[in-house]
Design a protein around this motif. Structure first.
Motif, PDB file in Angstrom:
ATOM      1  N   UNK A   2     -13.514  -0.444   6.374  1.00 33.39           N
ATOM      2  CA  UNK A   2     -13.127   0.627   7.443  1.00 33.39           C
ATOM      3  C   UNK A   2     -13.663  -0.016   9.136  1.00 33.39           C
ATOM      4  N   UNK A  25      -6.367   7.049  -4.219  1.00 35.14           N
ATOM      5  CA  UNK A  25      -6.595   7.478  -3.788  1.00 35.14           C
ATOM      6  C   UNK A  25      -7.060   7.606  -2.049  1.00 35.14           C
ATOM      7  N   UNK A  26      -8.126   6.375  -2.301  1.00 37.73           N
ATOM      8  CA  UNK A  26      -8.730   6.353  -0.977  1.00 37.73           C
ATOM      9  C   UNK A  26      -9.119   5.177  -0.159  1.00 37.73           C
ATOM     10  N   UNK A  33      -5.452   5.866   3.094  1.00 39.22           N
ATOM     11  CA  UNK A  33      -6.868   6.166   3.585  1.00 39.22           C
ATOM     12  C   UNK A  33      -5.978   5.774   5.558  1.00 39.22           C
ATOM     13  N   UNK A  34      -5.402   4.693   5.144  1.00 39.75           N
ATOM     14  CA  UNK A  34      -4.649   4.168   6.712  1.00 39.75           C
ATOM     15  C   UNK A  34      -3.522   4.991   6.516  1.00 39.75           C
ATOM     16  N   UNK A  35      -2.561   5.286   5.716  1.00 43.86           N
ATOM     17  CA  UNK A  35      -1.053   6.206   6.382  1.00 43.86           C
ATOM     18  C   UNK A  35      -1.960   7.749   6.693  1.00 43.86           C
ATOM     19  N   UNK A  36      -3.091   8.150   5.884  1.00 44.36           N
ATOM     20  CA  UNK A  36      -3.085   9.689   6.725  1.00 44.36           C
ATOM     21  C   UNK A  36      -3.901   9.897   7.736  1.00 44.36           C
ATOM     22  N   UNK A  37      -4.487   8.529   8.165  1.00 41.41           N
ATOM     23  CA  UNK A  37      -4.913   8.533   9.620  1.00 41.41           C
ATOM     24  C   UNK A  37      -3.983   7.869  10.679  1.00 41.41           C
ATOM     25  N   UNK A  38      -2.957   7.967   9.865  1.00 44.59           N
ATOM     26  CA  UNK A  38      -1.517   7.677  10.995  1.00 44.59           C
ATOM     27  C   UNK A  38      -2.276   6.162  12.079  1.00 44.59           C
ATOM     28  N   UNK A  39      -2.585   5.683  10.852  1.00 43.64           N
ATOM     29  CA  UNK A  39      -2.602   4.212  11.156  1.00 43.64           C
ATOM     30  C   UNK A  39      -3.954   3.913  11.941  1.00 43.64           C
ATOM     31  N   UNK A  40      -5.401   4.451  12.236  1.00 45.51           N
ATOM     32  CA  UNK A  40      -6.340   5.246  13.273  1.00 45.51           C
ATOM     33  C   UNK A  40      -7.103   3.251  12.569  1.00 45.51           C
ATOM     34  N   UNK A  41      -7.148   3.607  10.437  1.00 42.47           N
ATOM     35  CA  UNK A  41      -8.130   2.956   9.985  1.00 42.47           C
ATOM     36  C   UNK A  41      -7.538   1.760   9.060  1.00 42.47           C
ATOM     37  N   UNK A  42      -7.978   0.224   8.842  1.00 44.10           N
ATOM     38  CA  UNK A  42      -7.584  -0.847   8.513  1.00 44.10           C
ATOM     39  C   UNK A  42      -8.373  -1.113   7.521  1.00 44.10           C
ATOM     40  N   UNK A  81      -0.168   1.559  -0.759  1.00 46.80           N
ATOM     41  CA  UNK A  81      -0.457   0.955   0.096  1.00 46.80           C
ATOM     42  C   UNK A  81      -1.600   0.147  -0.536  1.00 46.80           C
ATOM     43  N   UNK A 115      -4.902  -5.442   4.493  1.00 46.35           N
ATOM     44  CA  UNK A 115      -4.550  -4.499   3.966  1.00 46.35           C
ATOM     45  C   UNK A 115      -5.489  -4.831   2.538  1.00 46.35           C
ATOM     46  N   UNK A 129       3.262   3.007   8.999  1.00 43.66           N
ATOM     47  CA  UNK A 129       1.779   3.190   8.821  1.00 43.66           C
ATOM     48  C   UNK A 129       0.905   2.912   7.000  1.00 43.66           C
ATOM     49  N   UNK A 162       1.512   0.104   6.088  1.00 39.39           N
ATOM     50  CA  UNK A 162       0.656  -1.205   5.712  1.00 39.39           C
ATOM     51  C   UNK A 162       0.254  -1.528   7.322  1.00 39.39           C
TER      52      UNK A 162
END
Lengths: 327, 334
Positions: A72, A96-97, A101-110, A142, A166, B323, B325
């Motif tokens: 992260x 789950x994590x 996390x990328x999706x749930x954070x709206x792309x803030x986190x790779x 994901x 990813x 998002x 990917x």
């Protein structure tokens, strides 16, 4: 030109990635001082030291959690889960994590990490150390899912997996660790999502992955030599992303399809491939797609039981003959 | 009486802490109101009554530090400086939300502020917080990672795996157990082998046993500063157990009827961190006008943020497919 085992190609691939990028580190159980229980990570600790090759406690959640958190921040961890069966004890972190996390954070986190794990049967280890679990990760949005079938693919796909922004689950097949290949160049890159044609033919398309791709190739050689059947063999190399275009092109040419997978039958990846083929190539099919799978049982341990559970070269040959000649 | 001459905290920091806690309280109350108006769907886990913990760490942490919290994380997110409309907008599923409606109440994330996510599966984020701490150590930088969780978390395996790993690798991390006495609906002591669910386990990982009154904002701040400094100086992880109490039920669906009336009344009337801190500010001869002005300012901020959130558009349906990917899309075959 050097001969390289699948096992040696794993440690070489990791080393090459670590030499190229200081952000890459490696974490797992018995991976450093011991060189891995499959001896697939020998020499890494000596070359890179304890700061970059970390021997972890038997804490799969903590291993993958630490890898995720580090990823992260932009580091590129490679984490080992010794046997893929152990993914079950850290599946929350994976499914789950890491995956969401990328999706749930709206792309803030790779989360650019690689989880390598020894997958598959053939070692008579019984039901909890032999499973083929690539379909588990395939069904989670994901996660990218890679399963190399030969040393050069280990090298090329690991290079891409480490560079991938990813998360990638990298399924190494236990029964392939001793597999040898002549390799001209070791520092190679193979894009994730491109299938590989292992054998050319016009009569039928056989689709496999990892050990099953190699068995399909062996079957194709026998079919050609002894039965005058020319089979195309597609090694998918990755399930996500999936090279549907190569599958479609091949099915249009041959009209017959056999998938060979080590997953137990229900919801094995061949079912998804079969569904895609019927959706995209229905008019090109000359008959139903045949799935060769492990039956829907846990893997037994004894030689004769395990050998007759996992699809063999002989079984693939017989299924193709039955399909094409009605024998 | 307070010892004004030997005040180690000082007026400026006290007022910051006051403002912070008040903001957490008033935003949570607003979130509750918006639920009642059906403007917020899904679930919510309010931290009403627990503001001193997130507030103290919010004041003590520096920019660049990492925080991880649970699904009860609105307060911890705001405490890092995330905007009120970012939080309320996310709860309301609006484009102005921190994740534009992709995550919701239980997953508030604001990386620019160091909010590395809110986690809804008990225990997971303790292991993940180790990872940002590991990265700080690996990169030889001095950020601190702080991980907040509830008392119920101390009985899941990931808690123990994470503490062990943090200790053996001497990671710059602080684990903060907010013991609000109830694991969802069940009193924590009924399901835990030890009296202090986190602190009594500290010794197993060679960590100090630290118990703090989580509703005493000054004590929380002192403790937070101490353990954060320890981590920043490379002296390793800490585990603290902060005793607190939630004013409302576990989640939106829970009226909290399993708790004795007398117990609830005692915590609400005698141990409310906000009420008590206001009284303490007056004890320290801080001008009530200043205190009231801050109250008015925060009320105004919350109202304005609510208006912004309500005016913000809902997400476009195409956002479903973005998002997954890093390339921004969701395709899984060519």
């Amino acid at each position: 030109m050097a001969q390289l085992t699948y096992r040696a190609s794993v440690s070489l691939a990791i080393a090459q990635s670590m030499r190229k990028d200081q952000k890459v580190f490696f974490i797992g159980e018995d991976v450093g001082a011991a060189g891995g229980v499959f001896k697939a990570t020998v020499g890494l600790l000596e070359e890179f030291g304890k700061e970059r090759v970390m021997d972890a406690p038997i804490s799969e959640q903590a291993i993958l959690g630490a890898a995720m958190g580090a990823a992260m921040t932009g580091l590129r961890p490679i984490a080992e889960i010794m046997f893929s069966d152990f993914l079950a004890v850290c599946w929350d972190i994976v499914a789950n994590q890491i995956a969401k996390t990328r999706y749930m954070s709206d792309g803030q986190i790779n989360i650019p990490l690689v989880i390598r794990t020894a997958n598959g049967g053939g070692s008579k280890f019984g039901a909890q150390h032999s499973q083929s679990l690539e379909n588990w990760s395939m069904m989670i949005p994901g996660l990218k899912v890679v399963a190399p079938s030969c040393p050069s693919d280990v090298l090329g796909l690991m290079d891409s997996a480490v560079k991938d922004p990813d998360p990638v689950i990298f399924y190494e097949h236990k029964s392939l660790y001793a597999f040898k290949e002549e390799i001209e160049q070791t520092d190679i890159s193979i894009p994730i999502g491109e299938a590989n044609m292992l054998h050319e033919g016009k009569d039928i398309t056989i689709i496999g992955l990892a050990l099953m791709a190699q068995r399909a190739k062996e079957a194709a050689l026998i079919l050609k030599d002894k039965h005058d059947i020319n089979a195309k063999v597609i090694d998918l190399r990755s399930l996500v992303p999936l090279d549907l275009q190569t599958i479609k092109k091949s099915v249009i040419e041959t009209g017959h399809v056999l998938t060979v997978e080590e997953n137990p039958r229900l919801c094995g990846w061949g079912a998804e491939i079969s569904s895609l083929i019927s959706e995209h190539c229905f008019k090109n099919l000359k008959g139903p797609v045949t799935r060769v799978t492990t039956p829907h049982v846990p893997l037994p341990s004894a030689d004769i039981l395990e050998d007759n559970t996992i699809p063999s070269v002989e079984l693939i040959v017989n299924e193709v003959i039955k399909k094409l000649k009605g024998e | 009486m307070v010892d004004k001459l030997n005040d180690d905290i000082g007026e400026e920091k006290r007022l910051r802490l006051w403002e912070m806690m008040l903001k957490l309280r008033l935003v949570e109350k607003k979130a509750y109101d918006l639920f009642l108006q059906n403007l917020i769907k899904g679930t919510s886990h309010l931290a009403l009554g627990q503001e001193a913990i997130a507030g103290a760490f919010g004041v003590a942490l520096k920019q660049g530090d990492y925080t991880f919290c649970t699904y009860r994380g609105h307060a911890h997110t705001l405490a890092r400086g995330s905007s009120i409309e970012g939080v309320l907008g996310e709860l309301m599923g609006r484009q102005c939300g921190l994740m534009k409606g992709k995550g919701g109440s239980m997953h508030l994330t604001d990386v620019d502020k160091g909010v590395m996510g809110s986690y809804a599966i008990i225990g997971a984020h303790l292991t993940i917080a180790n990872g940002t701490a590991l990265a700080s150590k690996y990169n030889k930088t001095n950020e601190v990672s702080v991980c907040f969780f509830g008392d119920g978390t101390t009985n899941i395996g990931a808690f123990h795996e994470a503490l062990n790993m943090a200790k053996i690798w001497n990671l710059p991390i602080v684990f903060v157990c907010e013991n609000n006495l109830y694991m969802e609906y069940t009193p924590i002591h009924e399901v835990t082998a030890v009296e202090h669910p986190a602190a009594d386990r500290a010794g197993a990982y060679d960590l100090d046993k630290i118990i703090v009154d989580g509703n005493d904002a000054d004590e929380m701040l002192r403790t937070a500063e101490k353990v954060i400094s320890k981590a920043r100086e490379g002296k390793g992880p800490s585990l603290i157990e902060a005793k607190t109490y939630r004013h409302s039920g576990h989640s939106r669906a829970d009226p909290g009827k399993y708790r004795p009336d007398e117990e609830v009344k005692d915590w609400m009337e005698n141990k409310d961190p906000i009420k008590n801190y206001r009284a303490k500010l007056l004890d320290f001869n801080i001008n009530e006008k200043i205190i009231s002005e801050i109250e008015e300012k925060i009320k105004d901020q919350v109202e304005k943020a609510t208006e912004i959130s309500m005016a913000s558009p809902i997400p476009e349906i195409k956002e479903i497919y973005t998002d997954v990917w890093a390339n921004g899309g969701s395709e899984w075959h060519n």
